[in-house]
Design an enzyme around this catalytic site. Sequence first.
Site, PDB file in Angstrom:
ATOM      1  N   ASP A   1      -1.280 -14.636  -6.889  1.00 53.05           N
ATOM      2  CA  ASP A   1      -0.144 -15.472  -7.294  1.00 53.05           C
ATOM      3  C   ASP A   1      -0.393 -16.940  -6.948  1.00 53.05           C
ATOM      4  OD1 ASP A   1       2.389 -16.024  -8.275  1.00 53.05           O
ATOM      5  OD2 ASP A   1       3.382 -14.477  -7.082  1.00 53.05           O
TER       6      ASP A   1
ATOM      7  N   ASP B   1       7.792 -13.943 -15.341  1.00 50.99           N
ATOM      8  CA  ASP B   1       8.679 -13.269 -14.397  1.00 50.99           C
ATOM      9  C   ASP B   1       9.904 -12.711 -15.103  1.00 50.99           C
ATOM     10  OD1 ASP B   1       7.196 -13.437 -12.163  1.00 50.99           O
ATOM     11  OD2 ASP B   1       8.322 -15.065 -11.219  1.00 50.99           O
TER      12      ASP B   1
HETATM   13  C1  DGJ Z   1       6.151 -14.770  -8.327  1.00 54.98           C
HETATM   14  C2  DGJ Z   1       5.619 -13.681  -9.204  1.00 54.98           C
HETATM   15  O1  DGJ Z   1       5.578 -14.101 -10.523  1.00 54.98           O
HETATM   16  C3  DGJ Z   1       6.481 -12.443  -9.006  1.00 54.98           C
HETATM   17  O2  DGJ Z   1       6.079 -11.447  -9.904  1.00 54.98           O
HETATM   18  C4  DGJ Z   1       6.378 -12.001  -7.590  1.00 54.98           C
HETATM   19  O3  DGJ Z   1       5.060 -11.595  -7.311  1.00 54.98           O
HETATM   20  C5  DGJ Z   1       6.796 -13.131  -6.667  1.00 54.98           C
HETATM   21  N1  DGJ Z   1       6.095 -14.340  -6.956  1.00 54.98           N
HETATM   22  C6  DGJ Z   1       6.571 -12.762  -5.236  1.00 54.98           C
HETATM   23  O4  DGJ Z   1       6.831 -13.796  -4.402  1.00 54.98           O
END
Ligand code: DGJ
Length: 725
Positions: free
Chosen positions: A454, A523
Amino acid sequence: MNSLVEDSSWSVLRRDGVAVVLAHPERGLPLVLHWGADLGELTSADLWGLDSATSRQTAPGTLDSAWRPSLLPQESDGWAGRPGLLVVADGVPLFPRWIVDEAERATAELAVTARDAKLGLTLRSHLEIGTGGLVLLWHELTNDGPNPVDVHWLEATLPVPRSADHLTQFTGRWSREKAPVTTAMPGGSTARQTRRGRSGHDAPWVTVASLGTPRNRAGETWATHLGWSADVTHRVDHLTEHPTLLGAGELVRPGEIRLATGETYRTPVAYFAWSPAGLDGVADRFHTWMRARPQHVTSPRPLVLNTWEAVYFDHSPTKLERLARRAAAVGVERFVLDDGWFHARRDDTAGLGDWVVDHDVWPDGLDPLAGLVHELGMQFGLWFEPEMVNLDSDLARAHPDWILSNPAAVPSPDGLSFRTQYVLDLANPDAWEHLRSQISALVTQLGIDFIKWDHNRDLVEPVHPGPDGVLRPGTHVQTYAAYALIARLKADHPGLEIESCSSGGGRTDLGILQFTDRVWASDSNDPLERQDIQRWTSLVLPPELIGAHVGPSPTHSSGRATDLSYRVATALQGHAGFEWDLLSCTDDELVAVAAYAALYKELRSLVHTGTVVHADTVDPALRVTGFVSPDRTAGVWTVATVASPLEVLTERVRLDGLDPALRYSVQVRDEAGSARWNGWVTPGWLGKDPIDLPGSVLTGVGLQLPTLWPMQALIVQVTATTPAE
Ligand code: DGJ
């Protein structure tokens, strides 16, 4: 007009239906006469003819010489648009006059080395038509002079005809990535730039030029994408006396690329896709090229369960073990433990940088969970955000100097904190090694099969001490250090797969994808938003690289409630999974989830190797997405609505891409839930039994849709039976 050297005056590159034709003048860099359709074998006389057919007039108000912009357009070409190169010595721009030393040619490749001996600069340009007809172009600039020079930019461009009168660019925001905006072709030179240190949710992504508004299946279309995961410039030059130029390059800050004697700056690869067959033709060039890479994933894409929206930071070993058992029972093949497992990470304000298991929450470590996941026959995945650090972490307390930022701005009374976190200076070898060793140790210890990598913030004032100790902009070195870290982990742990996530789809470019195996597209697990996010992500990335999960209803990121049948159909368009607390599902939902798992496994090889087709529909409520096997004997479509269809008799959907000469059986696959529509009598083909039709009918006449409710989707499977008479 440039006079052309008789001997080797031309380069003709041809591959997979695409040609790039260049003329090599006596002085200066090659000139691109054509990028587009393969023109067939061209004799020397044809090439002189092509040159003459495309040469331009001089006119009042223009240079006396009717020059054309070169492969790297500059003022010395009489080019009044944005120069391709800006290189500066002592604050003064240099104006190279290139003499070509060498042009190395292969069928689909050209490498040109040119020098300006007076200025002490060498330029090497590499142009290649890759598998599928995707054109790759990059440049390298070397400083051979005694004094340092600063590269302000070095960009790749190719010409498109002036008749390309529309431009499509992308914008977006968190949970709404990759939104296209089409306008008339703007006049003059325009540059679209981003300075986020990552691509960002509003990344320029792809710049598309088209004759009229772009269509999915028809019309000449030209597109460019930059394989770079940080700051970029996408540029369009539409000057009145020249062909239009499309191009892109890395955006570097003043002082960021300073070349000492003998040093070279190499640009990221710019990708150019031309197609006579609209946006699907463009996507096909990208997909074919991507799929031909040796590192491209070829094993069946495992059905995922990701824990983020199931438990967020609320980690309980007992619950997560139950979730793993439930996941395995419904057919999940990869269990991914998301954020929240490491030291002091009880929310998003602490812990980043300390990649050791939090023993308060996981008293026995993660070994029991990873062991159970493996025992249940699933792969084990773990979330990391390696490039980031919280000030509330052992790492930041021990090494505040490892933070990539203007030291005056940390901690940040003026708001430079971002999700309560900062960026680690990966170009600092100690910081890089700290990450490598912590992550690598866990991969070995737990047998990690997959990393969700991430990157949840922009880089702001990212300054890094250069070899001379001077603080300089550090995005360039940071990006390469991240690439190197990923590459090293993959080399040390063969078989390890890595996903590029950046608050969803903030880093999905072909730069990071040379090292990673899929992207988290967004997301947003809202299927309505996803219909478009995934569609536009797939303009570059083939579906097997696009993470697409089924979430709960209502969706956490938008509050929208949707049917499970719609959610699963939407996730079928990519590398599918769940992001849902399956322990909270009703019995009926679990039956549907298990049926979907089986359906995904049955259809994934078709989706993940097929040609992606999008019907051109008139009704803005419709999204028709198909995947057709390379031999055209099978296909699967999702026919979805994102709003209420406008008319009672909705348009018929043509199943583009099938072979008109074959017969097919057509079947709706609704074992994971049926779509809903208004009306009592429905189109006959939607009955229980498959119908059998010639491909000519499916492609030429199409299937009559019912008046689907908004946010509904049909999964339509088509399989060749016998050849048509
Ligand atoms: C952002 C990501 O896009 C989410 O899917 C998740 O992993 C969160 N971060 C976790 O902090």
